[in-house]
Scaffold this motif. Structure first.
Motif, PDB file in Angstrom:
ATOM      1  N   PHE A 129       6.015   9.963  11.512  1.00 19.58           N
ATOM      2  CA  PHE A 129       6.282   9.420   9.993  1.00 19.58           C
ATOM      3  C   PHE A 129       6.947   8.172   9.778  1.00 19.58           C
ATOM      4  CE2 PHE A 129       5.632  14.123   9.120  1.00 19.58           C
ATOM      5  CZ  PHE A 129       4.386  13.969   8.312  1.00 19.58           C
ATOM      6  N   LYS A 130       7.516   7.645  10.843  1.00 22.96           N
ATOM      7  CA  LYS A 130       8.221   6.420  10.766  1.00 22.96           C
ATOM      8  C   LYS A 130       7.332   5.154  10.963  1.00 22.96           C
ATOM      9  CE  LYS A 130      13.064   7.661  12.013  1.00 22.96           C
ATOM     10  NZ  LYS A 130      13.996   7.712  13.041  1.00 22.96           N
ATOM     11  N   VAL A 131       6.274   5.565  11.767  1.00 19.28           N
ATOM     12  CA  VAL A 131       5.316   4.519  12.103  1.00 19.28           C
ATOM     13  C   VAL A 131       4.178   4.737  11.137  1.00 19.28           C
ATOM     14  CG1 VAL A 131       3.603   3.787  13.826  1.00 19.28           C
ATOM     15  CG2 VAL A 131       5.922   4.619  14.500  1.00 19.28           C
ATOM     16  N   TRP A 132       4.001   6.034  10.479  1.00 24.14           N
ATOM     17  CA  TRP A 132       2.915   6.113   9.955  1.00 24.14           C
ATOM     18  C   TRP A 132       2.747   5.054   8.733  1.00 24.14           C
ATOM     19  CZ3 TRP A 132       2.749   8.922   4.782  1.00 24.14           C
ATOM     20  CH2 TRP A 132       1.420   9.190   4.271  1.00 24.14           C
ATOM     21  N   PRO A 133       3.479   4.462   7.890  1.00 25.17           N
ATOM     22  CA  PRO A 133       3.113   3.337   6.875  1.00 25.17           C
ATOM     23  C   PRO A 133       2.709   2.014   7.461  1.00 25.17           C
ATOM     24  CG  PRO A 133       5.446   4.497   6.704  1.00 25.17           C
ATOM     25  CD  PRO A 133       4.825   5.057   7.966  1.00 25.17           C
ATOM     26  N   TRP A 134       3.195   1.955   8.753  1.00 28.42           N
ATOM     27  CA  TRP A 134       2.706   0.512   9.276  1.00 28.42           C
ATOM     28  C   TRP A 134       1.070   0.722   9.634  1.00 28.42           C
ATOM     29  CZ3 TRP A 134       5.727  -3.480   9.315  1.00 28.42           C
ATOM     30  CH2 TRP A 134       6.852  -3.240   9.289  1.00 28.42           C
ATOM     31  N   ALA A 135       0.582   1.907   9.629  1.00 28.38           N
ATOM     32  CA  ALA A 135      -1.021   1.916   9.758  1.00 28.38           C
ATOM     33  C   ALA A 135      -1.576   2.265   8.395  1.00 28.38           C
ATOM     34  CB  ALA A 135      -1.405   3.216  10.550  1.00 28.38           C
ATOM     35  N   LEU A 136      -0.969   2.970   7.558  1.00 28.98           N
ATOM     36  CA  LEU A 136      -1.509   3.594   6.317  1.00 28.98           C
ATOM     37  C   LEU A 136      -1.476   2.145   5.079  1.00 28.98           C
ATOM     38  CD1 LEU A 136      -2.356   5.590   4.394  1.00 28.98           C
ATOM     39  CD2 LEU A 136       0.085   5.769   3.528  1.00 28.98           C
ATOM     40  N   ILE A 137      -0.393   1.503   5.065  1.00 32.45           N
ATOM     41  CA  ILE A 137      -0.483   0.253   4.198  1.00 32.45           C
ATOM     42  C   ILE A 137      -1.485  -0.708   4.568  1.00 32.45           C
ATOM     43  CG2 ILE A 137       0.918  -1.476   3.255  1.00 32.45           C
ATOM     44  CD1 ILE A 137       3.353   0.487   3.490  1.00 32.45           C
ATOM     45  N   PRO A 138      -1.550  -1.220   5.688  1.00 30.82           N
ATOM     46  CA  PRO A 138      -2.737  -2.002   5.933  1.00 30.82           C
ATOM     47  C   PRO A 138      -4.158  -1.634   5.707  1.00 30.82           C
ATOM     48  CG  PRO A 138      -1.135  -2.128   7.444  1.00 30.82           C
ATOM     49  CD  PRO A 138      -0.874  -1.064   6.895  1.00 30.82           C
ATOM     50  N   SER A 139      -4.217  -0.516   6.014  1.00 26.92           N
ATOM     51  CA  SER A 139      -5.404   0.519   6.149  1.00 26.92           C
ATOM     52  C   SER A 139      -6.011   0.527   4.409  1.00 26.92           C
ATOM     53  CB  SER A 139      -5.455   1.717   6.683  1.00 26.92           C
ATOM     54  OG  SER A 139      -6.780   2.268   6.344  1.00 26.92           O
ATOM     55  N   VAL A 140      -4.875   0.985   3.719  1.00 24.38           N
ATOM     56  CA  VAL A 140      -5.168   0.880   2.309  1.00 24.38           C
ATOM     57  C   VAL A 140      -5.233  -0.033   1.408  1.00 24.38           C
ATOM     58  CG1 VAL A 140      -4.209   1.867  -0.051  1.00 24.38           C
ATOM     59  CG2 VAL A 140      -4.080   3.296   2.001  1.00 24.38           C
ATOM     60  N   VAL A 141      -4.408  -1.093   1.851  1.00 24.38           N
ATOM     61  CA  VAL A 141      -4.570  -2.508   1.285  1.00 24.38           C
ATOM     62  C   VAL A 141      -6.076  -3.051   1.558  1.00 24.38           C
ATOM     63  CG1 VAL A 141      -3.795  -4.943   0.987  1.00 24.38           C
ATOM     64  CG2 VAL A 141      -2.054  -2.936   1.119  1.00 24.38           C
ATOM     65  N   THR A 142      -6.285  -3.251   2.914  1.00 22.06           N
ATOM     66  CA  THR A 142      -7.468  -4.072   2.956  1.00 22.06           C
ATOM     67  C   THR A 142      -8.653  -3.088   2.503  1.00 22.06           C
ATOM     68  OG1 THR A 142      -7.534  -2.846   5.184  1.00 22.06           O
ATOM     69  CG2 THR A 142      -6.871  -5.177   5.022  1.00 22.06           C
ATOM     70  N   GLY A 143      -8.926  -1.829   2.378  1.00 16.99           N
ATOM     71  CA  GLY A 143      -9.776  -0.994   1.872  1.00 16.99           C
ATOM     72  C   GLY A 143      -9.995  -1.173   0.390  1.00 16.99           C
ATOM     73  N   LEU A 144      -8.749  -1.149  -0.427  1.00 19.86           N
ATOM     74  CA  LEU A 144      -8.909  -1.468  -1.770  1.00 19.86           C
ATOM     75  C   LEU A 144      -9.284  -2.796  -2.324  1.00 19.86           C
ATOM     76  CD1 LEU A 144      -5.465   0.213  -2.795  1.00 19.86           C
ATOM     77  CD2 LEU A 144      -8.039   0.876  -3.503  1.00 19.86           C
ATOM     78  N   LEU A 145      -8.931  -4.100  -1.330  1.00 17.09           N
ATOM     79  CA  LEU A 145      -9.558  -5.161  -1.282  1.00 17.09           C
ATOM     80  C   LEU A 145     -11.053  -5.226  -1.328  1.00 17.09           C
ATOM     81  CD1 LEU A 145      -6.778  -7.489   0.232  1.00 17.09           C
ATOM     82  CD2 LEU A 145      -7.176  -7.449  -2.196  1.00 17.09           C
ATOM     83  N   GLY A 146     -11.454  -4.633  -0.164  1.00 20.12           N
ATOM     84  CA  GLY A 146     -12.849  -4.710   0.116  1.00 20.12           C
ATOM     85  C   GLY A 146     -13.778  -3.805  -1.115  1.00 20.12           C
ATOM     86  N   GLY A 147     -13.196  -2.673  -1.537  1.00 17.14           N
ATOM     87  CA  GLY A 147     -13.944  -2.045  -2.350  1.00 17.14           C
ATOM     88  C   GLY A 147     -13.847  -2.717  -3.776  1.00 17.14           C
ATOM     89  N   GLY A 148     -12.509  -3.577  -4.069  1.00 19.13           N
ATOM     90  CA  GLY A 148     -12.491  -4.231  -5.158  1.00 19.13           C
ATOM     91  C   GLY A 148     -13.685  -5.466  -5.130  1.00 19.13           C
ATOM     92  N   ILE A 149     -13.936  -6.063  -4.019  1.00 20.99           N
ATOM     93  CA  ILE A 149     -14.726  -7.103  -4.008  1.00 20.99           C
ATOM     94  C   ILE A 149     -16.300  -6.554  -4.242  1.00 20.99           C
ATOM     95  CG2 ILE A 149     -15.966  -8.637  -2.557  1.00 20.99           C
ATOM     96  CD1 ILE A 149     -13.369  -8.990  -1.265  1.00 20.99           C
ATOM     97  N   LEU A 150     -16.727  -5.222  -3.810  1.00 24.02           N
ATOM     98  CA  LEU A 150     -17.929  -4.816  -4.201  1.00 24.02           C
ATOM     99  C   LEU A 150     -17.829  -4.488  -5.749  1.00 24.02           C
ATOM    100  CD1 LEU A 150     -18.425  -2.430  -1.099  1.00 24.02           C
ATOM    101  CD2 LEU A 150     -19.278  -4.811  -1.640  1.00 24.02           C
ATOM    102  N   LEU A 151     -16.812  -3.763  -6.052  1.00 21.02           N
ATOM    103  CA  LEU A 151     -16.861  -3.568  -7.466  1.00 21.02           C
ATOM    104  C   LEU A 151     -16.897  -4.949  -8.351  1.00 21.02           C
ATOM    105  CD1 LEU A 151     -16.500  -1.351  -9.823  1.00 21.02           C
ATOM    106  CD2 LEU A 151     -13.976  -1.708  -9.601  1.00 21.02           C
ATOM    107  N   ALA A 152     -16.458  -6.091  -8.164  1.00 20.02           N
ATOM    108  CA  ALA A 152     -16.522  -7.246  -8.947  1.00 20.02           C
ATOM    109  C   ALA A 152     -18.069  -7.728  -8.775  1.00 20.02           C
ATOM    110  CB  ALA A 152     -15.935  -8.391  -8.151  1.00 20.02           C
ATOM    111  N   ILE A 153     -18.624  -7.557  -7.464  1.00 16.34           N
ATOM    112  CA  ILE A 153     -20.044  -8.130  -7.549  1.00 16.34           C
ATOM    113  C   ILE A 153     -20.780  -7.124  -8.327  1.00 16.34           C
ATOM    114  CG2 ILE A 153     -22.150  -7.726  -5.900  1.00 16.34           C
ATOM    115  CD1 ILE A 153     -20.225  -8.255  -3.476  1.00 16.34           C
ATOM    116  N   PHE A 154     -20.603  -5.808  -8.399  1.00 17.92           N
ATOM    117  CA  PHE A 154     -21.201  -4.775  -9.385  1.00 17.92           C
ATOM    118  C   PHE A 154     -21.019  -5.076 -10.703  1.00 17.92           C
ATOM    119  CE2 PHE A 154     -21.272  -0.808 -12.153  1.00 17.92           C
ATOM    120  CZ  PHE A 154     -22.610  -0.632 -12.091  1.00 17.92           C
ATOM    121  N   VAL A 155     -19.886  -5.576 -11.205  1.00 20.13           N
ATOM    122  CA  VAL A 155     -19.614  -6.103 -12.729  1.00 20.13           C
ATOM    123  C   VAL A 155     -20.461  -7.320 -12.940  1.00 20.13           C
ATOM    124  CG1 VAL A 155     -17.713  -6.628 -13.891  1.00 20.13           C
ATOM    125  CG2 VAL A 155     -17.330  -4.601 -12.973  1.00 20.13           C
ATOM    126  N   LEU A 156     -20.228  -8.377 -11.975  1.00 26.70           N
ATOM    127  CA  LEU A 156     -21.059  -9.459 -12.192  1.00 26.70           C
ATOM    128  C   LEU A 156     -22.381  -9.280 -12.268  1.00 26.70           C
ATOM    129  CD1 LEU A 156     -19.304 -11.821  -9.361  1.00 26.70           C
ATOM    130  CD2 LEU A 156     -19.165 -12.307 -11.917  1.00 26.70           C
TER     131      LEU A 156
END
Length: 163
Positions: A129-156
């Motif tokens: 659990f001490k190491v877990w955030p070091w994998a979770l945070i980058p995974s979530v942030v990059t995933g959300l950014l990628g999903g946000g880009i696709l959502l932006a394409i859809f909205v455009l």
């Protein structure tokens, strides 16, 4: 009479220590259960997030903006690498630790094997659990950014078609 008083105080102390020990054990079990639920919940949410990303990807795959598609693909790839890398690394770590526990218990059986096993498993989980955030945070942030880009394409594209 003094002896009886002393024995009663001693029994009350032993009872209090036993009660405190039982409460500590109950708290440990509750914390273990909560940590397990948090891990399971985050795995489900991340899985749903990846499914949503790929559903959105298939929806916008024929739209223009190839550079944005590429960036979104790279971001989700990085996200998957962090997440899958964590899961595989954590699995290997736990197997190695469980093998170590098994070896230790065969070599020197503990007096209270259930408590000793619980303590060792708790220590393994705490390190994870001490190491877990070091994998979770980058995974979530990059995933959300990628999903946000696709959502932006859809909205455009949607706004372009509606205009």
């Amino acid at each position: 009479m003094k002896r009886l008083d002393k024995d009663v105080r001693h029994l009350k102390h032993v009872e209090a220590v036993a009660m405190q020990s039982a409460q500590i054990q109950a708290v440990k079990e509750l914390m273990d259960k909560q940590q397990s639920q948090v891990t399971s919940y985050s795995a489900i949410i991340i899985g749903v997030g990846y499914a949503g990303f790929f559903a959105l990807w298939s929806l916008v795959k024929d739209y223009p903006y190839p550079k944005l598609h590429a960036v979104a693909g790279i971001l989700i790839g990085v996200s998957l690498l962090f997440y899958v890398g964590w899961e595989i690394g954590h699995m290997i770590y736990r197997v190695l630790q469980l093998n170590s526990i098994s070896h230790d218990f065969r070599e020197t059986p503990p007096i209270d094997p259930l408590k000793a096993l619980g303590d060792r498993l708790n220590a393994i989980d705490q390190r994870g659990f001490k190491v877990w955030p070091w994998a979770l945070i980058p995974s979530v942030v990059t995933g959300l950014l990628g999903g946000g880009i696709l959502l932006a394409i859809f909205v455009l594209e949607l706004s372009r078609k509606l205009a």
